[in-house]
Write a protein that holds these residues in place. Structure first.
Motif, PDB file in Angstrom:
ATOM      1  N   ALA A  32       3.915  -0.386  -3.163  1.00 49.74           N
ATOM      2  CA  ALA A  32       2.728   0.364  -2.748  1.00 49.74           C
ATOM      3  C   ALA A  32       1.528  -0.559  -2.580  1.00 49.74           C
ATOM      4  CB  ALA A  32       2.422   1.462  -3.762  1.00 49.74           C
ATOM      5  N   TRP A  33       1.394  -1.524  -3.472  1.00 49.19           N
ATOM      6  CA  TRP A  33       0.279  -2.472  -3.391  1.00 49.19           C
ATOM      7  C   TRP A  33       0.436  -3.392  -2.179  1.00 49.19           C
ATOM      8  CZ3 TRP A  33      -4.463  -3.004  -4.728  1.00 49.19           C
ATOM      9  CH2 TRP A  33      -5.086  -4.251  -4.693  1.00 49.19           C
ATOM     10  N   GLN A  34       1.649  -3.873  -1.942  1.00 49.08           N
ATOM     11  CA  GLN A  34       1.893  -4.724  -0.775  1.00 49.08           C
ATOM     12  C   GLN A  34       1.601  -3.969   0.521  1.00 49.08           C
ATOM     13  OE1 GLN A  34       5.991  -5.839  -1.488  1.00 49.08           O
ATOM     14  NE2 GLN A  34       5.421  -7.808  -2.395  1.00 49.08           N
ATOM     15  N   LEU A  35       2.005  -2.716   0.562  1.00 51.17           N
ATOM     16  CA  LEU A  35       1.726  -1.890   1.742  1.00 51.17           C
ATOM     17  C   LEU A  35       0.232  -1.787   1.990  1.00 51.17           C
ATOM     18  CD1 LEU A  35       3.094   0.234   3.817  1.00 51.17           C
ATOM     19  CD2 LEU A  35       2.174   1.930   2.215  1.00 51.17           C
ATOM     20  N   ALA A  36      -0.525  -1.493   0.942  1.00 58.65           N
ATOM     21  CA  ALA A  36      -1.971  -1.345   1.075  1.00 58.65           C
ATOM     22  C   ALA A  36      -2.621  -2.635   1.556  1.00 58.65           C
ATOM     23  CB  ALA A  36      -2.577  -0.896  -0.252  1.00 58.65           C
ATOM     24  N   GLN A  37      -2.180  -3.767   1.021  1.00 57.38           N
ATOM     25  CA  GLN A  37      -2.792  -5.042   1.375  1.00 57.38           C
ATOM     26  C   GLN A  37      -2.586  -5.387   2.843  1.00 57.38           C
ATOM     27  OE1 GLN A  37      -4.875  -6.922  -0.589  1.00 57.38           O
ATOM     28  NE2 GLN A  37      -4.698  -5.065  -1.808  1.00 57.38           N
ATOM     29  N   PHE A  45      -6.181   1.093  11.177  1.00 60.00           N
ATOM     30  CA  PHE A  45      -6.708   1.584   9.906  1.00 60.00           C
ATOM     31  C   PHE A  45      -8.207   1.333   9.813  1.00 60.00           C
ATOM     32  CE2 PHE A  45      -7.992   0.722   5.510  1.00 60.00           C
ATOM     33  CZ  PHE A  45      -7.702   1.942   4.932  1.00 60.00           C
ATOM     34  N   ILE A  46      -8.636   0.158  10.196  1.00 62.38           N
ATOM     35  CA  ILE A  46     -10.057  -0.193  10.128  1.00 62.38           C
ATOM     36  C   ILE A  46     -10.897   0.776  10.951  1.00 62.38           C
ATOM     37  CG2 ILE A  46     -11.756  -1.974  10.731  1.00 62.38           C
ATOM     38  CD1 ILE A  46      -9.518  -4.047  10.148  1.00 62.38           C
ATOM     39  N   PRO A  65      -2.507   3.675  -3.153  1.00 67.84           N
ATOM     40  CA  PRO A  65      -3.487   2.579  -3.212  1.00 67.84           C
ATOM     41  C   PRO A  65      -4.269   2.428  -1.906  1.00 67.84           C
ATOM     42  CG  PRO A  65      -1.421   1.896  -4.202  1.00 67.84           C
ATOM     43  CD  PRO A  65      -1.158   3.218  -3.536  1.00 67.84           C
ATOM     44  N   LEU A  66      -3.597   2.590  -0.771  1.00 67.51           N
ATOM     45  CA  LEU A  66      -4.272   2.519   0.523  1.00 67.51           C
ATOM     46  C   LEU A  66      -5.250   3.674   0.677  1.00 67.51           C
ATOM     47  CD1 LEU A  66      -4.379   1.018   3.300  1.00 67.51           C
ATOM     48  CD2 LEU A  66      -2.797   2.771   4.123  1.00 67.51           C
ATOM     49  N   ALA A  67      -4.854   4.861   0.237  1.00 64.72           N
ATOM     50  CA  ALA A  67      -5.722   6.029   0.342  1.00 64.72           C
ATOM     51  C   ALA A  67      -6.988   5.862  -0.490  1.00 64.72           C
ATOM     52  CB  ALA A  67      -4.957   7.281  -0.105  1.00 64.72           C
ATOM     53  N   ARG A  68      -6.858   5.266  -1.661  1.00 62.21           N
ATOM     54  CA  ARG A  68      -8.028   5.029  -2.503  1.00 62.21           C
ATOM     55  C   ARG A  68      -8.957   3.993  -1.857  1.00 62.21           C
ATOM     56  NH1 ARG A  68      -7.857   7.353  -7.505  1.00 62.21           N
ATOM     57  NH2 ARG A  68      -5.879   8.371  -8.043  1.00 62.21           N
ATOM     58  N   MET A  69      -8.372   2.979  -1.206  1.00 58.67           N
ATOM     59  CA  MET A  69      -9.190   2.031  -0.454  1.00 58.67           C
ATOM     60  C   MET A  69      -9.942   2.755   0.664  1.00 58.67           C
ATOM     61  SD  MET A  69      -6.666  -1.249   0.042  1.00 58.67           S
ATOM     62  CE  MET A  69      -5.951  -2.128  -1.352  1.00 58.67           C
ATOM     63  N   ALA A  70      -9.235   3.644   1.367  1.00 60.83           N
ATOM     64  CA  ALA A  70      -9.853   4.386   2.468  1.00 60.83           C
ATOM     65  C   ALA A  70     -11.014   5.231   1.969  1.00 60.83           C
ATOM     66  CB  ALA A  70      -8.810   5.268   3.154  1.00 60.83           C
ATOM     67  N   ALA A  71     -10.815   5.916   0.852  1.00 61.64           N
ATOM     68  CA  ALA A  71     -11.883   6.751   0.297  1.00 61.64           C
ATOM     69  C   ALA A  71     -13.083   5.893  -0.099  1.00 61.64           C
ATOM     70  CB  ALA A  71     -11.358   7.532  -0.908  1.00 61.64           C
ATOM     71  N   ALA A  72     -12.828   4.704  -0.650  1.00 65.53           N
ATOM     72  CA  ALA A  72     -13.919   3.807  -1.038  1.00 65.53           C
ATOM     73  C   ALA A  72     -14.688   3.297   0.176  1.00 65.53           C
ATOM     74  CB  ALA A  72     -13.363   2.633  -1.840  1.00 65.53           C
ATOM     75  N   ILE A 195       5.923   2.011  12.280  1.00 69.79           N
ATOM     76  CA  ILE A 195       6.599   2.139  10.989  1.00 69.79           C
ATOM     77  C   ILE A 195       6.106   1.008  10.094  1.00 69.79           C
ATOM     78  CG2 ILE A 195       8.806   2.071   9.767  1.00 69.79           C
ATOM     79  CD1 ILE A 195      10.060   3.140  12.397  1.00 69.79           C
ATOM     80  N   ALA A 196       5.699   1.349   8.891  1.00 68.93           N
ATOM     81  CA  ALA A 196       5.182   0.359   7.945  1.00 68.93           C
ATOM     82  C   ALA A 196       6.074   0.310   6.714  1.00 68.93           C
ATOM     83  CB  ALA A 196       3.754   0.695   7.548  1.00 68.93           C
ATOM     84  N   THR A 197       6.393  -0.905   6.300  1.00 67.86           N
ATOM     85  CA  THR A 197       7.126  -1.149   5.062  1.00 67.86           C
ATOM     86  C   THR A 197       6.316  -2.154   4.243  1.00 67.86           C
ATOM     87  OG1 THR A 197       8.385  -3.096   5.770  1.00 67.86           O
ATOM     88  CG2 THR A 197       9.267  -0.928   6.396  1.00 67.86           C
ATOM     89  N   PRO A 198       6.697  -2.412   2.998  1.00 69.60           N
ATOM     90  CA  PRO A 198       5.968  -3.422   2.219  1.00 69.60           C
ATOM     91  C   PRO A 198       5.996  -4.810   2.849  1.00 69.60           C
ATOM     92  CG  PRO A 198       7.284  -2.046   0.772  1.00 69.60           C
ATOM     93  CD  PRO A 198       7.683  -1.688   2.173  1.00 69.60           C
ATOM     94  N   LYS A 199       6.954  -5.064   3.747  1.00 69.82           N
ATOM     95  CA  LYS A 199       7.084  -6.404   4.341  1.00 69.82           C
ATOM     96  C   LYS A 199       6.461  -6.540   5.723  1.00 69.82           C
ATOM     97  CE  LYS A 199      11.256  -7.694   1.780  1.00 69.82           C
ATOM     98  NZ  LYS A 199      12.673  -8.158   1.895  1.00 69.82           N
ATOM     99  N   GLY A 200       6.048  -5.436   6.334  1.00 68.75           N
ATOM    100  CA  GLY A 200       5.482  -5.592   7.660  1.00 68.75           C
ATOM    101  C   GLY A 200       5.239  -4.283   8.370  1.00 68.75           C
ATOM    102  N   PHE A 201       4.589  -4.399   9.533  1.00 65.29           N
ATOM    103  CA  PHE A 201       4.283  -3.244  10.367  1.00 65.29           C
ATOM    104  C   PHE A 201       4.978  -3.401  11.714  1.00 65.29           C
ATOM    105  CE2 PHE A 201       1.645  -1.217  13.651  1.00 65.29           C
ATOM    106  CZ  PHE A 201       1.742   0.103  13.226  1.00 65.29           C
ATOM    107  N   LEU A 202       5.659  -2.360  12.145  1.00 65.02           N
ATOM    108  CA  LEU A 202       6.375  -2.363  13.409  1.00 65.02           C
ATOM    109  C   LEU A 202       5.752  -1.330  14.346  1.00 65.02           C
ATOM    110  CD1 LEU A 202       8.842  -3.089  15.250  1.00 65.02           C
ATOM    111  CD2 LEU A 202      10.085  -1.262  14.054  1.00 65.02           C
ATOM    112  N   ALA A 203       5.173  -1.786  15.445  1.00 72.11           N
ATOM    113  CA  ALA A 203       4.670  -0.882  16.475  1.00 72.11           C
ATOM    114  C   ALA A 203       5.844  -0.506  17.363  1.00 72.11           C
ATOM    115  CB  ALA A 203       3.565  -1.530  17.278  1.00 72.11           C
TER     116      ALA A 203
END
Length: 207
Positions: A32-37, A45-46, A65-72, A195-203
């Motif tokens: 979850a942390w790797q995904l958020a980072q 996302f930005i 973790p990503l959702a909490r970053m988004a809320a912040a 599709i997003a995984t902890p190792k990468g993002f695939l468009a």
């Protein structure tokens, strides 16, 4: 009686759900942390002002973790709620981590509590109005194929053929162990943009 294709999808669903449930709590948290980072650096996302997430269940990759970053970052974050009047459709209700009361729905999944709020439209967003939707997957392939839990909630909610003005960007989240070589699609499956995984993002290049 289920068709052979339906039986095959159900068997695959059981295998992939077992894979993700086999991950330890520490592995889940690290994923979850790797995904958020990595996703916090994605342009989509930005630029997003609003996004739908989910609260992980049954070994799903957690976007919390990503959702909490988004809320912040003052982005509006929403959670799916089972539609109280129309079967197999979703509402999306504003979620403020640590503040919004949550209850378990009939599947045992936490969602924002509606009781006491009525149909407060200030807390809801229409499916077509949200910028980004992060949804859970049971399985995926590199062509953008997806396998869900079989209920069809997201497919029906984002079926833009039924007089819906637009479909937001749909991003599926999954652990890498949920990838398969080829995943045949059903006619009603809505396409994923990525599709997003902890190792990468695939468009996927799908619209």
């Amino acid at each position: 009686m289920p068709t052979p294709a339906q039986q095959e999808r159900q068997q695959l669903r059981q295998i992939l759900r077992a894979r993700r449930r086999s991950l330890s709590k520490a592995q889940q948290q690290q994923a979850a942390w790797q995904l958020a980072q990595q996703l916090r650096q994605q342009t989509w996302f930005i630029q997003a002002k609003s996004l739908v997430v989910y609260l992980a269940n049954d070994g799903e990759l957690s976007p919390e973790p990503l959702a909490r970053m988004a809320a912040a970052l003052h982005k509006k974050v929403y959670l799916p709620v089972l539609h109280p009047f129309q079967p197999r459709l979703l509402w999306f209700v504003r979620w403020i981590p640590g503040q919004t009361p949550l209850v378990k729905n009939r599947f045992g999944i936490l969602e924002p509590r509606l009781k006491g709020y009525g149909l407060d439209r200030s807390r809801q967003i229409q499916p077509w109005a949200v910028d980004r939707v992060l949804l859970p997957l049971v399985g995926f392939d590199r062509q953008g194929g997806r396998l869900g839990m079989g209920g069809g909630f997201y497919d029906r909610t984002f079926d833009v053929s039924k007089s819906r003005p637009r479909r937001p960007l749909l991003i599926g989240l999954a652990h890498n162990c949920q990838e398969v070589a080829d995943l045949p699609q059903a006619a009603w499956d809505v396409p994923l943009n990525g599709i997003a995984t902890p190792k990468g993002f695939l468009a996927t290049g799908r619209n």
